[in-house]
Enzyme design. Structure first.
Site, short mmCIF file in Angstrom:
data_model
loop_
_atom_site.label_atom_id
_atom_site.label_comp_id
_atom_site.label_asym_id
_atom_site.label_seq_id
_atom_site.Cartn_x
_atom_site.Cartn_y
_atom_site.Cartn_z
N SER A 1 0.82 -1.20 0.00
CA SER A 1 0.00 0.00 0.00
C SER A 1 0.86 1.25 0.00
CB SER A 1 -0.92 0.02 1.22
OG SER A 1 -1.70 1.20 1.22
N LYS B 1 -4.87 -6.61 3.32
CA LYS B 1 -4.76 -5.51 2.36
C LYS B 1 -6.13 -5.18 1.77
CE LYS B 1 -2.82 -2.58 -0.56
NZ LYS B 1 -3.72 -2.42 -1.68
N HIS C 1 -7.97 -3.24 4.35
CA HIS C 1 -7.33 -1.92 4.37
C HIS C 1 -7.94 -1.04 3.29
CE1 HIS C 1 -4.48 0.77 2.31
NE2 HIS C 1 -3.96 1.03 3.49
N ASN C 2 -8.07 -1.59 2.08
CA ASN C 2 -8.63 -0.81 0.98
C ASN C 2 -10.09 -0.48 1.21
OD1 ASN C 2 -6.09 -1.30 -0.11
ND2 ASN C 2 -6.86 -1.78 -2.13
N GLU D 1 -10.17 2.34 3.48
CA GLU D 1 -9.77 3.50 2.67
C GLU D 1 -10.98 4.07 1.93
OE1 GLU D 1 -7.42 3.78 -1.50
OE2 GLU D 1 -6.30 2.79 0.12
#
Length: 485
Positions: free
Chosen positions: A138, A195, A198-199, A202
């Site tokens: 990232s 991940k 995480h996105n 986001e």
């Protein structure tokens, strides 16, 4: 071709791949590179004279140039969706590598890949004596070059092989800026899963900021005023990369028109799919991710630009009438944004925890939050507080129940409600603010109207229900009147 064997190899020289190569090389490692289009590889080598790089025109040359155990990172776009049987370019590259590698060599998939494919590939390669890591990276193009946050998942022995390079190239955080933003997340697809979430977080963060912007715009703030607000916020509790870049966005002027750049950008958002993967996985696992869901749906709605233009004249939007003093409005939007942000992270961490437990990944939520403090897109000041929360209580049921976050929600909820009411009364769409507050109100409710829902299900489908005055393992059914005669 150099006689010296390279420490690391990378396949796929798009911008992310090129920047990662330059990052690795800058840390003292020799790097071999290969690209399906040879001209891309040749141009890259020629554009970086004096660098400790080795270009290979064939995969055989590429593999031969690497020190054993070979460490090969693949940076090609994954197109496999959520079907376990999907195959894509990553599989094609892996298939071409397998006959050329020796037992104990390591393949790393550094792209955005749905985690089930990482699990599949890891198992298949293990049967061939090869090691595999699925690693989230990232930070975008700049992070790849200067130091990303890295989320590797795979066997512990795979991590030990790549650890020196990943720790050398990743971002650093902490009081002394000496804590690497990388850790071994867990086995199998754990790295790519983290991940993905995480996105998703986001997505939520970005939508919440957009809703704050929309309220300020409706209240008559100029872009200069908004730049000042976000700059001030970035010096306080909301300090984060996304708040920082938002303040910079508002400062930019288009040289062609002289207008603020933000005012000439079409309101049609794109997405690469990881937010959608997150909410689909949340539904599959029975976990609420309503803030992320609202963010994904907001992007989808933005993409319906032609339909929105057609609908607008049919439903005229009344002029906004926000009379709240600007200073008070800024303070209340701040609190609404902060509280909603807490909910978004609480939902994301809940999803990671539950799916991690389901897959026996033994995930350390505090360590995950710690590596997000630098390099990645959601890096933020309050990630330290998330780490502290899980250090205080590794079995924390929900992040909202930690004393620090409980205080934010308690002191911010009046402003939170007022801002949502203000937005609704002025025809301002705030789906992520609203979804966050609804989750908070639902989660803290001792009793929800699901009793009526269960009655309805029992009425039309005899699905039974439990009673408040009977043991939880007993089921009951009522003989409801037959309305179909």
């Amino acid at each position: 071709m150099s006689d010296k064997k390279s420490d690391f190899g990378l396949i796929g020289l798009a911008v992310m791949g090129q920047n990662l190569v330059l990052n690795v090389e800058s840390r003292g490692f020799q790097v071999s590179v290969y690209n399906r289009t040879t001209a891309t590889m040749t141009d890259f080598i020629n554009e970086n004279p004096g660098r400790n790089l080795v270009g290979a025109e064939t995969l055989e040359e590429f593999i031969e140039s690497l020190e054993r155990p070979r460490k090969v990172m693949i940076m090609v776009k994954s197109t496999a969706a959520t079907d376990p049987g999907d195959r894509d370019a990553v599989d094609t590259v892996i298939d071409s590598l397998v006959p050329l590698l020796d037992k104990g060599d390591l393949i790393i998939d550094g792209g955005n890949t749905y985690f089930i494919h990482t699990e599949r590939r890891s198992k298949a390669l293990e049967e061939k004596g090869l090691l595999f890591i699925g690693s989230g990276v990232s930070g975008g193009e700049e992070g790849a070059l200067k130091g990303p946050a890295i989320m590797p998942g795979g066997p512990a022995k795979s991590w030990e092989i790549i650890k020196p390079i990943f720790e050398a190239i990743c971002a650093n955080a902490g009081p002394n800026n000496d804590e690497p933003c990388v850790t071994h997340i867990g086995p199998g697809g754990a790295g790519h899963y983290v991940k993905m979430v995480h996105n998703g977080i986001e997505y939520g963060d970005m939508q919440l900021i957009c809703e704050a912007y929309e309220i300020f715009k409706a209240a008559g703030f100029t872009t200069d005023e908004m730049a000042e607000v976000f700059t001030e916020w970035n010096g306080g509790e909301l300090e984060s990369y996304l708040i920082e870049i938002t303040s910079e966005i508002f400062k930019q002027t288009d040289p062609e028109t002289g207008k603020p750049v933000i005012d000439i950008i079409l309101d049609r958002a794109g997405q690469k799919g990881t937010g959608r993967w997150t909410i689909m996985n949340a539904v599959d696992n029975g976990i609420v991710a309503s803030t992320i869901n609202a963010a994904v749906e907001a992007r989808i709605l933005s993409s319906l630009k032609d339909q929105r233009l057609e609908a607008a004249p049919h439903f005229p939007r009344p002029a906004a009438n926000i009379t709240l003093d600007k200073k008070d409005l800024i303070a209340k939007v701040h609190d609404a944004l902060y509280a909603s942000k807490v909910v978004s992270y609480a939902q994301g961490m809940d999803l990671i925890k539950n799916v991690g437990n389901k897959h026996d990944w033994d995930l350390k939520l505090g360590e995950i939050a710690k590596i997000w403090r630098g390099g990645c897109i959601i890096r933020a000041k309050f990630l330290n507080r998330i780490t502290e929360a899980y250090e205080r209580n590794p079995d924390l049921t929900n992040l909202m129940l930690d004393p620090f976050f409980k205080d934010i929600l308690t002191r911010g909820q009046d402003a939170w409600r007022e801002i949502i009411c203000l937005a609704v009364s002025n025809s301002i769409s705030v789906p992520a603010f609203s979804a966050s507050l609804s989750y908070f109100d639902g989660y803290r409710s001792e009793r929800l109207p699901a009793n009526l829902l269960q009655a309805q299900r029992d009425f039309f489908g005899a699905h039974t229900y439990q009673r408040v005055d009977k043991p939880a393992d007993e089921s009951f059914h009522t003989d409801w009147p037959d309305l179909l005669d």
